[in-house]
Design a protein around this motif. Structure first.
Motif, mmCIF file in Angstrom:
data_model
loop_
_atom_site.group_PDB
_atom_site.id
_atom_site.type_symbol
_atom_site.label_atom_id
_atom_site.label_comp_id
_atom_site.label_asym_id
_atom_site.label_seq_id
_atom_site.Cartn_x
_atom_site.Cartn_y
_atom_site.Cartn_z
ATOM 1 N N ASP A 97 77.381 63.426 -54.901
ATOM 2 C CA ASP A 97 78.829 63.410 -55.134
ATOM 3 C C ASP A 97 79.601 63.108 -53.856
ATOM 4 O OD1 ASP A 97 78.342 65.779 -53.822
ATOM 5 O OD2 ASP A 97 79.150 67.073 -55.395
ATOM 6 N N GLY A 101 79.247 64.897 -60.656
ATOM 7 C CA GLY A 101 79.710 64.321 -59.397
ATOM 8 C C GLY A 101 79.014 63.037 -59.027
ATOM 9 N N GLU A 117 86.204 69.198 -57.405
ATOM 10 C CA GLU A 117 87.152 69.573 -58.454
ATOM 11 C C GLU A 117 88.188 70.544 -57.925
ATOM 12 O OE1 GLU A 117 87.098 71.352 -63.035
ATOM 13 O OE2 GLU A 117 85.229 70.754 -62.037
ATOM 14 N N ARG A 176 82.445 71.852 -57.145
ATOM 15 C CA ARG A 176 82.149 70.420 -57.234
ATOM 16 C C ARG A 176 82.131 69.977 -58.699
ATOM 17 N NH1 ARG A 176 76.859 70.859 -53.692
ATOM 18 N NH2 ARG A 176 76.783 68.580 -53.694
ATOM 19 N N PHE A 177 82.345 68.700 -58.924
ATOM 20 C CA PHE A 177 82.371 68.179 -60.281
ATOM 21 C C PHE A 177 80.993 68.284 -60.927
ATOM 22 C CE2 PHE A 177 86.044 65.849 -58.506
ATOM 23 C CZ PHE A 177 86.991 66.121 -59.491
#
Length: 469
Positions: free
Chosen positions: A430, A407, A396, A403-404
C-alpha cells in the motif's frame, strides 16, 4: 548533468505503437506480470531515454522516478559507457575467467571496487545479476563453514517481505509470500524473521524501542534453530522492493551486536542501496555496520549492461582461498564488456562526485520538498525518505495508523494515475515509492515532487477524500 549526450532515436523505425504492442503480446512473456491482462491493455513502448527522462512510442516525455529498476544511477544517454562497451567489443568481446585465465577489464574493475568498498573488502566474485549474486552467497556461505569443519552450519536467516532476487535461491532468501507460493519455496535451510517496519508493526513502541525488538527477533531465531546450525543473516540496509522500509536507527547496531555475539556471518544485500542510493557508496556505510559479504548489481553499471557480484571481506576470502576449489561460477562471470562498462561507471561517479553532490545538496532539498508536500496530506502517512529513496503509505486514517483493507489494489490504481501523468513511480503493497537517478537536479526534484503531489491529489479527489485538492 550529461556532458556527452547520445542523440535520441527510435529503434526499428516505421512501426506504430499498436504494431509494437501486437508483436510484444505475440512473443514476449513479461516478468512479474499477468500476461493476459497486460496483453489486453497493451504495454507502454519505451523507445529512448535521456538524463532522467524516458520517451515512448507515442512521443510522451516521462519522468523516470525509479531509475529504470533502481539502477540507472548516472542517468541515461552517457556516451562514455557506450564507448567503453564498443571499444571493449572491438578488442576482446568475450573470454571466460575459468581455466586459469583473466583479462584486463576484470582486473581493473576488481581493483576499483576494492577502492570504493568499505575497508577490508578486497575480493569480488562476479555474477550477471543480484539474483545470481544471492544464489552465490548461499553456496559461498555454506562452503565457508564446511571449510572450517562446521558443515552443519547451513541455515541463513532472512526477513519477511525482504527481496533478494527471483531465482530459486534468491526467492527463498526473500520473504515475499506470493513468490513462495509458486515453486514450493523456500528451499530448506532458509528461515525468516519480522521485517523492521515500525509503522506497520511497532504498535505503541517508539521507533527506537521497536528497532531493538525487531532486531532481537534474530537472536530468538538463532537460539530456536541452534547457533551450531546457523550460518548467516542477510538483509537489505533499506528494504527496497518491500516498500522502501527504512529501519529505526536502533535496528542495525543491534543486528551487528547479535551477529558478533553468536559468530554468524552478516550479509548486506547492497543491490539497491549500493553505489550511492543512500548518500554513501554503500548502505552498510550509512548504518555503520560491518558485513562479511555484500551483494552488488544494478548501480554497479548504472543498468547499462548486466553485471553483479559478491564483495567478500578479507576474513572470509582467506578461508575461501585456502579451502581449495569453489565449484561455482557462470559463463559470463567477469564478462570483459560488462566489466569495462562498470569500471567506466564507477570512474564517472568518482570524477563528477555524483554521490557527494546528491548527498550534500539535492537529497536534503528533495527530502524537504517531499515532506512539505505530503506530511499533512489526508490520503497518506508514514512519509519517508533517505538519500534518493522516497516513499509514502496510503492510509484510511492517519491518527490511528489505520491502513486500507485493499491497500495493494489502491496503490496499483495510484501507480496508473502516475503513469497517465507521465511519472514513473512504483506501487509496493500500500506504498508508493520512488528512487530517481542520482543526477537529478534541484529543479528536477521540484518537478518530481510537483508531479507526485498532482497524482496523489488526483487520486484523493477520485476517492472523494478531498474535493478541494
Amino acid at each position: 548533468m550529461n556532458p556527452n549526450p547520445i542523440s535520441p532515436g527510435h529503434s526499428s523505425p516505421g512501426r506504430s505503437t499498436a504494431q509494437y504492442q501486437a508483436l510484444d503480446a505475440a512473443h514476449h512473456i513479461h516478468p512479474f506480470s499477468d500476461t493476459a491482462a497486460l496483453n489486453a491493455h497493451g504495454s507502454r513502448v519505451i523507445t529512448h531515454a535521456e538524463g532522467i527522462y524516458l520517451f515512448d512510442s507515442d512521443g510522451n516525455k516521462i519522468f523516470d522516478a525509479m531509475s529504470g529498476l533502481w539502477c540507472v544511477n548516472i542517468g541515461y544517454g552517457r556516451q562514455e559507457l557506450a564507448e567503453a562497451a564498443y571499444q571493449q567489443m572491438l578488442q576482446l568481446p568475450f573470454y571466460n575467467t575459468f581455466f586459469k585465465t583473466t583479462h584486463p577489464p576484470v582486473i581493473e574493475l576488481s581493483s576499483l571496487l576494492a577502492q570504493v568498498a568499505p575497508e577490508g573488502f578486497n575480493h569480488v566474485f562476479y555474477t550477471n545479476s543480484g539474483s545470481e549474486g544471492n544464489d552465490t552467497i548461499i553456496r559461498m556461505v555454506r562452503h565457508y563453514w564446511a571449510t572450517l569443519g562446521q558443515p552443519q552450519k547451513k541455515t541463513i536467516i532472512a526477513r519477511e517481505n525482504g527481496y533478494h532476487g527471483s531465482t530459486i535461491g534468491g526467492a527463498s532468501l526473500g520473504g515475499m509470500h506470493y513468490m513462495h507460493e509458486q515453486g514450493d519455496l523456500p528451499i530448506p535451510g532458509i528461515a525468516h524473521i519480522e521485517q523492521p517496519y515500525w509503522y506497520a508493526n511497532g504498535g505503541e513502541l517508539s521507533p527506537k524501542e521497536y528497532g531493538l525488538k525487531a532486531a532481537r527477533a534474530l537472536e530468538q531465531k538463532i537460539l530456536e534453530l541452534g547457533v551450531e546450525n546457523v550460518a548467516a543473516f542477510i538483509g537489505e540496509p533499506v528494504q527496497g522492493a518491500g516498500g522502501i522500509i527504512i529501519p529505526p536507527s536502533s535496528y542495525w547496531p543491534e543486528i551487528q551486536r547479535i551477529c558478533d555475539q553468536y559468530g554468524i556471518l552478516l550479509i548486506a544485500d547492497e543491490v539497491i542501496c549500493g553505489f550511492g542510493r543512500t548518500g554513501s557508496w554503500f548502505g552498510s556505510q550509512h548504518y555503520g555496520i560491518r558485513p562479511h559479504l555484500m551483494t552488488i548489481a544494478k548501480g554497479l553499471s548504472s543498468g547499462y549492461i548486466p553485471i553483479g557480484g559478491v564483495l567478500i571481506h578479507d576474513s572470509v576470502a582467506k578461508v575461501l582461498i585456502d579451502g581449495g576449489d569453489f565449484n561455482h561460477g557462470f559463463t559470463y562471470s567477469g564478462h570483459p564488456v560488462a566489466c569495462a562498462v562498470a569500471a567506466t561507471n564507477i570512474r564517472i561517479l568518482q570524477k563528477e562526485r555524483i554521490i557527494e553532490r546528491m548527498n550534500e545538496d539535492v537529497a536534503p532539498y528533495a527530502a524537504q520538498l517531499w515532506h512539505d508536500a505530503f506530511d499533512h496530506h489526508p490520503l497518506v502517512d508514514d512519509v519517508r525518505s533517505l538519500g534518493f529513496f522516497f516513499a509514502l503509505t496510503l492510509v484510511e486514517d492517519k491518527a490511528s495508523r489505520k491502513r486500507f483493507e485493499h491497500g495493494s489494489s489502491m496503490a496499483l490504481r495510484c501507480r496508473d494515475i502516475c503513469l497517465k501523468n507521465q511519472l514513473v513511480m512504483r506501487a509496493t503493497g500500500d506504498s508508493m515509492i520512488a528512487a530517481p537517478p542520482l543526477v537529478m537536479s534541484r529543479s528536477q526534484a521540484e518537478e518530481f515532487v510537483r508531479l507526485a503531489k498532482q497524482c496523489i491529489d488526483e487520486y484523493a479527489r477520485e476517492l472523494g477524500i478531498r474535493k478541494d485538492l
